[in-house]
Design a protein around this motif. Structure first.
Motif, PDB file in Angstrom:
ATOM      1  N   ALA A  90       5.100   7.684  -2.368  1.00 53.10           N
ATOM      2  CA  ALA A  90       6.561   7.368  -2.311  1.00 53.10           C
ATOM      3  C   ALA A  90       6.799   5.908  -2.631  1.00 53.10           C
ATOM      4  CB  ALA A  90       7.213   7.981  -0.979  1.00 53.10           C
ATOM      5  N   GLY A  91       5.890   5.361  -2.069  1.00 54.84           N
ATOM      6  CA  GLY A  91       5.862   3.677  -2.462  1.00 54.84           C
ATOM      7  C   GLY A  91       5.734   3.471  -3.932  1.00 54.84           C
ATOM      8  N   LEU A  92       4.904   4.136  -4.563  1.00 58.96           N
ATOM      9  CA  LEU A  92       4.646   4.065  -6.023  1.00 58.96           C
ATOM     10  C   LEU A  92       6.072   4.457  -6.604  1.00 58.96           C
ATOM     11  CD1 LEU A  92       1.087   5.572  -6.383  1.00 58.96           C
ATOM     12  CD2 LEU A  92       1.805   3.022  -6.651  1.00 58.96           C
ATOM     13  N   ALA A  93       6.554   5.378  -6.126  1.00 57.38           N
ATOM     14  CA  ALA A  93       7.766   5.888  -7.103  1.00 57.38           C
ATOM     15  C   ALA A  93       8.868   4.846  -6.994  1.00 57.38           C
ATOM     16  CB  ALA A  93       8.435   7.388  -6.274  1.00 57.38           C
ATOM     17  N   VAL A  94       8.832   4.249  -5.809  1.00 51.70           N
ATOM     18  CA  VAL A  94      10.163   3.159  -5.941  1.00 51.70           C
ATOM     19  C   VAL A  94       9.555   1.818  -6.653  1.00 51.70           C
ATOM     20  CG1 VAL A  94      11.349   1.378  -4.385  1.00 51.70           C
ATOM     21  CG2 VAL A  94      10.823   3.621  -3.584  1.00 51.70           C
ATOM     22  N   ALA A  95       8.332   1.664  -6.498  1.00 55.78           N
ATOM     23  CA  ALA A  95       7.653   0.498  -7.270  1.00 55.78           C
ATOM     24  C   ALA A  95       8.123   0.712  -8.882  1.00 55.78           C
ATOM     25  CB  ALA A  95       6.125   0.104  -6.907  1.00 55.78           C
ATOM     26  N   LEU A  96       7.497   1.717  -9.299  1.00 59.84           N
ATOM     27  CA  LEU A  96       7.631   2.027 -10.780  1.00 59.84           C
ATOM     28  C   LEU A  96       9.360   1.924 -11.000  1.00 59.84           C
ATOM     29  CD1 LEU A  96       6.052   4.370 -12.982  1.00 59.84           C
ATOM     30  CD2 LEU A  96       8.341   4.358 -13.263  1.00 59.84           C
ATOM     31  N   GLY A  97      10.189   2.251 -10.296  1.00 58.26           N
ATOM     32  CA  GLY A  97      11.470   1.911 -10.485  1.00 58.26           C
ATOM     33  C   GLY A  97      11.998   0.804 -10.637  1.00 58.26           C
ATOM     34  N   LEU A 309       7.950  -0.479   1.347  1.00 58.30           N
ATOM     35  CA  LEU A 309       6.406  -0.399   0.859  1.00 58.30           C
ATOM     36  C   LEU A 309       6.426  -1.073  -0.538  1.00 58.30           C
ATOM     37  CD1 LEU A 309       5.361   2.972   2.218  1.00 58.30           C
ATOM     38  CD2 LEU A 309       4.890   0.652   3.214  1.00 58.30           C
ATOM     39  N   ALA A 310       7.461  -0.666  -1.257  1.00 59.03           N
ATOM     40  CA  ALA A 310       7.637  -1.488  -2.771  1.00 59.03           C
ATOM     41  C   ALA A 310       7.664  -2.879  -2.621  1.00 59.03           C
ATOM     42  CB  ALA A 310       8.432  -0.540  -3.471  1.00 59.03           C
ATOM     43  N   LEU A 311       8.662  -3.311  -1.467  1.00 59.62           N
ATOM     44  CA  LEU A 311       9.030  -4.694  -1.622  1.00 59.62           C
ATOM     45  C   LEU A 311       7.927  -5.482  -0.855  1.00 59.62           C
ATOM     46  CD1 LEU A 311      12.590  -4.549   0.035  1.00 59.62           C
ATOM     47  CD2 LEU A 311      11.838  -5.380  -2.191  1.00 59.62           C
ATOM     48  N   LEU A 312       7.299  -4.935   0.114  1.00 60.76           N
ATOM     49  CA  LEU A 312       5.973  -5.365   0.890  1.00 60.76           C
ATOM     50  C   LEU A 312       4.921  -5.490  -0.210  1.00 60.76           C
ATOM     51  CD1 LEU A 312       5.057  -6.569   3.533  1.00 60.76           C
ATOM     52  CD2 LEU A 312       4.215  -4.476   4.067  1.00 60.76           C
ATOM     53  N   GLY A 313       4.726  -4.654  -1.074  1.00 59.96           N
ATOM     54  CA  GLY A 313       3.588  -4.483  -2.015  1.00 59.96           C
ATOM     55  C   GLY A 313       3.720  -5.366  -3.234  1.00 59.96           C
ATOM     56  N   GLY A 314       4.926  -5.816  -3.617  1.00 57.69           N
ATOM     57  CA  GLY A 314       5.296  -6.542  -4.665  1.00 57.69           C
ATOM     58  C   GLY A 314       5.452  -5.853  -5.811  1.00 57.69           C
ATOM     59  N   SER A 315       5.595  -4.598  -5.687  1.00 56.05           N
ATOM     60  CA  SER A 315       5.946  -3.308  -6.661  1.00 56.05           C
ATOM     61  C   SER A 315       4.557  -3.404  -7.591  1.00 56.05           C
ATOM     62  CB  SER A 315       7.198  -3.727  -7.521  1.00 56.05           C
ATOM     63  OG  SER A 315       8.283  -3.811  -6.906  1.00 56.05           O
ATOM     64  N   HIS A 316       3.566  -3.864  -6.867  1.00 52.58           N
ATOM     65  CA  HIS A 316       1.990  -3.515  -7.580  1.00 52.58           C
ATOM     66  C   HIS A 316       1.310  -2.324  -6.868  1.00 52.58           C
ATOM     67  CE1 HIS A 316      -1.713  -4.499  -9.293  1.00 52.58           C
ATOM     68  NE2 HIS A 316      -1.291  -4.970 -10.137  1.00 52.58           N
ATOM     69  N   PRO A 317       0.908  -1.516  -7.723  1.00 51.48           N
ATOM     70  CA  PRO A 317      -0.066  -0.419  -7.063  1.00 51.48           C
ATOM     71  C   PRO A 317      -0.960  -0.723  -5.759  1.00 51.48           C
ATOM     72  CG  PRO A 317       0.352   0.058  -9.376  1.00 51.48           C
ATOM     73  CD  PRO A 317       0.844  -1.347  -9.428  1.00 51.48           C
ATOM     74  N   GLY A 319      -0.692  -3.468  -4.109  1.00 51.97           N
ATOM     75  CA  GLY A 319       0.098  -3.880  -2.999  1.00 51.97           C
ATOM     76  C   GLY A 319       0.865  -2.693  -2.475  1.00 51.97           C
ATOM     77  N   VAL A 320       1.135  -1.884  -3.104  1.00 53.87           N
ATOM     78  CA  VAL A 320       1.718  -0.675  -2.274  1.00 53.87           C
ATOM     79  C   VAL A 320       0.501   0.330  -1.505  1.00 53.87           C
ATOM     80  CG1 VAL A 320       2.695   1.638  -2.928  1.00 53.87           C
ATOM     81  CG2 VAL A 320       3.608  -0.236  -4.156  1.00 53.87           C
ATOM     82  N   ILE A 321      -0.573   0.388  -2.012  1.00 57.04           N
ATOM     83  CA  ILE A 321      -1.606   0.939  -1.121  1.00 57.04           C
ATOM     84  C   ILE A 321      -2.022   0.122   0.158  1.00 57.04           C
ATOM     85  CG2 ILE A 321      -3.969   1.463  -1.298  1.00 57.04           C
ATOM     86  CD1 ILE A 321      -4.026   1.804  -4.251  1.00 57.04           C
ATOM     87  N   LEU A 322      -1.860  -1.210   0.071  1.00 54.59           N
ATOM     88  CA  LEU A 322      -2.132  -2.019   1.158  1.00 54.59           C
ATOM     89  C   LEU A 322      -0.963  -1.880   2.141  1.00 54.59           C
ATOM     90  CD1 LEU A 322      -3.931  -5.132  -0.468  1.00 54.59           C
ATOM     91  CD2 LEU A 322      -4.966  -3.070   0.637  1.00 54.59           C
ATOM     92  N   ALA A 323       0.255  -1.907   1.458  1.00 59.66           N
ATOM     93  CA  ALA A 323       1.545  -1.805   2.423  1.00 59.66           C
ATOM     94  C   ALA A 323       1.387  -0.556   2.980  1.00 59.66           C
ATOM     95  CB  ALA A 323       2.542  -2.100   1.665  1.00 59.66           C
ATOM     96  N   SER A 324       1.128   0.560   2.413  1.00 60.69           N
ATOM     97  CA  SER A 324       1.022   2.010   3.055  1.00 60.69           C
ATOM     98  C   SER A 324       0.303   2.203   3.918  1.00 60.69           C
ATOM     99  CB  SER A 324       0.689   2.893   1.684  1.00 60.69           C
ATOM    100  OG  SER A 324       1.704   2.857   0.728  1.00 60.69           O
ATOM    101  N   LEU A 325      -1.192   1.486   3.621  1.00 58.47           N
ATOM    102  CA  LEU A 325      -2.118   1.677   4.858  1.00 58.47           C
ATOM    103  C   LEU A 325      -1.821   0.883   6.219  1.00 58.47           C
ATOM    104  CD1 LEU A 325      -5.297   0.942   2.953  1.00 58.47           C
ATOM    105  CD2 LEU A 325      -4.486   2.916   3.847  1.00 58.47           C
ATOM    106  N   LEU A 326      -0.840  -0.260   6.289  1.00 59.31           N
ATOM    107  CA  LEU A 326      -0.344  -0.903   7.267  1.00 59.31           C
ATOM    108  C   LEU A 326       0.689  -0.141   7.937  1.00 59.31           C
ATOM    109  CD1 LEU A 326       0.109  -3.483   8.808  1.00 59.31           C
ATOM    110  CD2 LEU A 326       1.824  -4.353   7.156  1.00 59.31           C
ATOM    111  N   PHE A 327       1.651   0.381   7.197  1.00 60.71           N
ATOM    112  CA  PHE A 327       2.568   1.269   7.791  1.00 60.71           C
ATOM    113  C   PHE A 327       1.858   2.572   8.303  1.00 60.71           C
ATOM    114  CE2 PHE A 327       7.070   0.004   6.573  1.00 60.71           C
ATOM    115  CZ  PHE A 327       6.818  -1.514   6.586  1.00 60.71           C
TER     116      PHE A 327
END
Length: 388
Positions: A90-97, A309-317, A319-327
């Motif tokens: 889901a975070g990748l979905a927002v980040a790609l947008g 997650l996309a914000l926290l990960g800087g919209s980079h895959p 970053g999104v993985i790391l933010a998702s692991l945190l959440f």
């Protein structure tokens, strides 16, 4: 090499410090909501030593329980990774947008659409081997999410209708559609074929299960590695293909992209379609890997949390993985934090909100920690109303 190292350090400094600051402020909230600690401090200066010890004990017990619940055992680790899996997709979905200059706030609805389609294929399509049934169910989820997101993408491209409004409305359509389906055509029948009473779908056939990698009660399944592989594909798509270059160009400056011969309208539709497919996969992953059936309100807010997650990960895959692991870790550990330390699970939600707030205010973090300010060019998160 040294300059690149400094650049990388600057890129991760603000999110890391935002997390640390969120934990510190969260500790303050834990203390001020602990009546025993407050009584100890109210006892007067003679008891301040004991009050300080009670304060430390309260925070240590809360965060210790959080750690134990999230990472304290193989089962806890597996639950954290399971929780992080739909967050990654889901975070990748927002980040790609975001990379394409679009604010896909409808990930939650696309996740529901994907879950509905994959669970239907999972229980209604019979007589197929797992090698065919499972990919078919996953593709159904991705396809449903893609179609659900392509509608607001097409409306934006053709009419200029803002994707924020349309994706919010599509969320409500998805929620009510799932309610109707789970109380009607997709409702699980009762014993002997009698009408069912609970608004849940029939159980998915085992041939459509995402395989689990360990014996019960550990529920860790291959969906986690599937999510990591898809994150790698998204990175390759955005930074190693002409299509990704077009999407990022439109996200940075659509007028310049149009002047360069890029079809901005096509890019909007393509970006929303891919984003929706990722969100649909998040829903499919959850029902095929963990639940094996679909009920009302099955998502605890994966789609809405994915914006953070996309914000926290800087919209980079990555970053999104790391933010998702945190959440995923925070959410998984929250249950034990509540049961052992008596801390309401709402505190975890507050903690997440604080981290998001600090990430969204980098100037505040830089001011707090006296970090040097530097002009940065990042993805355009969204554009003004009516400006295409």
């Amino acid at each position: 090499m040294k300059a690149r190292g400094l650049q990388a350090a600057r890129a991760v400094a603000v999110p890391v410090l935002a997390v640390v600051t969120g934990l510190v402020v969260g500790a303050v909230i834990i203390v001020v909501t602990d009546l025993e600690v407050l009584r100890a401090w109210a006892a007067g200066p003679a008891r301040w030593g004991a009050a300080a010890a009670a304060t430390w004990h309260s925070v240590a017990r809360a965060y210790g329980a959080l750690w134990e619940g999230a990472l304290g055992s193989p089962y806890a680790v597996s639950e954290s990774l399971i929780t992080a899996t739909p967050y990654i997709l889901a975070g990748l979905a927002v980040a790609l947008g975001f990379r394409a200059g679009l604010f896909n706030i409808g990930v939650e609805g696309q996740l529901f659409a994907g879950a509905l389609a994959s669970v239907w294929v999972g229980y209604a399509v019979r007589g197929m081997p797992a090698a065919v049934h499972l990919p078919l169910a996953l593709l159904a989820g991705a396809g449903a999410g893609a179609v659900w997101a392509a509608i607001p993408g097409y409306l934006k491209a053709r009419t200029g209708a803002h994707e924020v409004v349309n994706t919010i409305m599509m969320n409500y359509v998805a929620f009510r559609l799932s309610d109707w389906l789970l109380n009607g055509p997709m409702k699980r029948p009762g014993p002997g074929g009698s009408p069912g009473f609970v608004p849940v779908s029939p159980e998915v056939l085992p041939s459509a299960y995402l395989p689990q990698l360990f014996a019960p009660p550990i529920r860790f399944h291959v969906g986690f590695f599937l999510a990591l592989a898809i994150a790698a594909v998204v990175w390759w798509l955005l930074w190693r293909t002409p299509l990704g270059f077009e999407l990022r160009s439109v996200g940075v400056n659509p007028s310049a992209a149009r002047t360069a011969g890029i079809s901005v309208e096509r890019s909007y539709v393509v970006a929303m379609t891919i984003s929706g497919a990722l969100a649909g996969l998040a829903g499919a992953n959850q029902v095929l890997g963990v639940d094996h059936w679909l009920g009302q309100g099955f998502s605890p807010g994966y789609g809405f949390d994915s914006i953070a997650l996309a914000l926290l990960g800087g919209s980079h895959p990555v970053g999104v993985i790391l933010a998702s692991l945190l959440f995923g870790t925070l959410r998984s550990g929250a249950t034990r934090m509540q049961s052992v330390a008596g801390i309401p699970i709402d505190i975890i939600t507050i903690l997440q909100a604080l981290i998001i707030a600090f990430v969204a205010a980098p100037a505040l973090i830089r001011a707090l920690y006296r970090l040097r300010t530097r002009a940065e060019a990042g993805p355009v998160l969204t554009r003004g109303w009516g400006k295409g």
